[in-house]
Design an enzyme around this catalytic site. Structure first.
Site, mmCIF file in Angstrom:
data_model
loop_
_atom_site.group_PDB
_atom_site.id
_atom_site.type_symbol
_atom_site.label_atom_id
_atom_site.label_comp_id
_atom_site.label_asym_id
_atom_site.label_seq_id
_atom_site.Cartn_x
_atom_site.Cartn_y
_atom_site.Cartn_z
ATOM 1 N N HIS A 102 -2.699 3.617 -0.913
ATOM 2 C CA HIS A 102 -3.537 4.723 -1.387
ATOM 3 C C HIS A 102 -2.712 5.699 -2.232
ATOM 4 O O HIS A 102 -3.165 6.194 -3.257
ATOM 5 C CB HIS A 102 -4.119 5.524 -0.205
ATOM 6 C CG HIS A 102 -5.163 4.804 0.597
ATOM 7 N ND1 HIS A 102 -5.068 4.656 1.960
ATOM 8 C CD2 HIS A 102 -6.330 4.246 0.238
ATOM 9 C CE1 HIS A 102 -6.140 4.018 2.402
ATOM 10 N NE2 HIS A 102 -6.929 3.751 1.387
ATOM 11 N N LYS B 100 -17.529 2.300 10.120
ATOM 12 C CA LYS B 100 -16.218 1.688 10.355
ATOM 13 C C LYS B 100 -15.583 2.170 11.666
ATOM 14 O O LYS B 100 -14.463 1.775 11.954
ATOM 15 C CB LYS B 100 -15.279 2.006 9.183
ATOM 16 C CG LYS B 100 -15.556 1.185 7.924
ATOM 17 C CD LYS B 100 -14.397 1.322 6.935
ATOM 18 C CE LYS B 100 -14.602 0.516 5.676
ATOM 19 N NZ LYS B 100 -13.541 0.766 4.693
ATOM 20 N N ARG C 133 -7.223 -4.377 -5.420
ATOM 21 C CA ARG C 133 -6.072 -5.144 -4.937
ATOM 22 C C ARG C 133 -6.201 -6.614 -5.278
ATOM 23 O O ARG C 133 -5.273 -7.245 -5.726
ATOM 24 C CB ARG C 133 -5.947 -5.009 -3.410
ATOM 25 C CG ARG C 133 -5.441 -3.682 -2.985
ATOM 26 C CD ARG C 133 -5.794 -3.410 -1.557
ATOM 27 N NE ARG C 133 -7.228 -3.187 -1.417
ATOM 28 C CZ ARG C 133 -7.805 -2.711 -0.358
ATOM 29 N NH1 ARG C 133 -7.099 -2.446 0.701
ATOM 30 N NH2 ARG C 133 -9.098 -2.513 -0.323
ATOM 31 N N SER D 216 -5.876 -0.141 5.390
ATOM 32 C CA SER D 216 -5.762 0.707 6.586
ATOM 33 C C SER D 216 -6.020 -0.085 7.864
ATOM 34 O O SER D 216 -5.400 0.176 8.893
ATOM 35 C CB SER D 216 -6.761 1.866 6.510
ATOM 36 O OG SER D 216 -6.472 2.687 5.416
HETATM 37 P P1 ADP Z 1 -13.287 2.508 1.490
HETATM 38 O O1 ADP Z 1 -13.624 2.644 2.931
HETATM 39 O O2 ADP Z 1 -14.163 3.263 0.559
HETATM 40 O O3 ADP Z 1 -12.996 1.076 1.050
HETATM 41 P P2 ADP Z 1 -10.475 2.997 1.716
HETATM 42 O O4 ADP Z 1 -9.912 4.158 2.430
HETATM 43 O O5 ADP Z 1 -10.313 1.684 2.380
HETATM 44 O O6 ADP Z 1 -11.949 3.311 1.354
HETATM 45 O O7 ADP Z 1 -9.852 2.905 0.258
HETATM 46 C C1 ADP Z 1 -10.128 3.841 -0.737
HETATM 47 C C2 ADP Z 1 -9.775 3.242 -2.053
HETATM 48 O O8 ADP Z 1 -8.403 2.928 -2.091
HETATM 49 C C3 ADP Z 1 -10.511 1.947 -2.376
HETATM 50 O O9 ADP Z 1 -10.764 1.919 -3.755
HETATM 51 C C4 ADP Z 1 -9.530 0.892 -2.026
HETATM 52 O O10 ADP Z 1 -9.718 -0.286 -2.793
HETATM 53 C C5 ADP Z 1 -8.240 1.567 -2.405
HETATM 54 N N1 ADP Z 1 -7.113 1.015 -1.645
HETATM 55 C C6 ADP Z 1 -6.961 0.897 -0.319
HETATM 56 N N2 ADP Z 1 -5.790 0.322 -0.006
HETATM 57 C C7 ADP Z 1 -5.182 0.060 -1.187
HETATM 58 C C8 ADP Z 1 -3.958 -0.568 -1.561
HETATM 59 N N3 ADP Z 1 -3.124 -1.068 -0.658
HETATM 60 N N4 ADP Z 1 -3.679 -0.656 -2.866
HETATM 61 C C9 ADP Z 1 -4.538 -0.179 -3.780
HETATM 62 N N5 ADP Z 1 -5.710 0.393 -3.524
HETATM 63 C C10 ADP Z 1 -6.031 0.511 -2.238
#
Ligand code: ADP
Length: 162
Positions: free
Chosen positions: A17, A41, A92, A130
């Site tokens: 992130h 979630k 990703r 996460s």
């Molecule tokens: P959501 O629940 O909306 O998917 P997340 O907290 O999982 O939200 O992620 C928020 C954003 O960050 C999303 O666009 C997700 O693709 C991106 N993201 C999460 N982990 C990574 C990572 N390791 N590398 C790049 N982008 C990421």
């Protein structure tokens, strides 16, 4: 003044992130991290705690143009109210694409003036999310390299080493 939102659940925020956030900060004058509760979630951390963890990182790393808020409504409404012109999402792998494509087109349907901008993280974060970090913490794996030190400390207090 170009403002972008970086929306997500951030349960917890990871180095993936933060890689995306830093890239967005290079492109926009202001980036607002918007933390959604996402009850579907069943999050490990409360929304307020996720915001507090991110706030601490913003201060530690001196990200002058970043801020963080909780927001559970329709994202494009929040974007309009804050004069944001873009939504940042991280891509990703191909597996992210279908969901992201649907979200981006629906957001564009609701607010054609707001763009979704996809950014790719460093390869080292392409397999990181996460929920994997939460699994590693729960099962006493090694996840130190995937999260900032403050998040690691907080997770260790939830799941002390056996
Ligand atoms: P959501 O629940 O909306 O998917 P997340 O907290 O999982 O939200 O992620 C928020 C954003 O960050 C999303 O666009 C997700 O693709 C991106 N993201 C999460 N982990 C990574 C990572 N390791 N590398 C790049 N982008 C990421």
């Amino acid at each position: 003044m170009k403002t972008a939102l970086y929306p997500g659940t951030f349960d917890p925020i990871t180095n993936g992130h933060l890689d995306i956030l830093e890239r967005a900060l290079d492109l926009f004058d202001k980036v607002i991290v918007t933390v959604a509760n996402n009850s579907s979630k069943s999050p490990l951390f409360s929304g307020d705690e996720r915001v507090a963890l991110i706030q601490e990182i913003i201060e530690d790393r001196k990200y002058a143009n970043a801020s963080v808020v909780r927001f559970d409504g329709l994202l494009v409404n929040f974007a309009r109210n804050n004069q944001a012109i873009a939504l940042i999402r991280g891509l990703r792998a191909i597996s992210d694409f279908e969901y992201e494509f649907q979200m981006a087109l629906m957001n564009r349907n609701q607010a054609p003036e707001i763009a979704t901008v996809f950014l790719m993280p460093h390869e080292r974060y392409t397999y990181l999310n996460s929920s994997i970090v939460r699994e590693l913490a729960r099962l006493d794996g090694d996840y130190r390299e995937f999260v900032p030190p403050s998040v690691y400390k907080r997770m260790k207090s939830l799941y002390p080493t056996k």
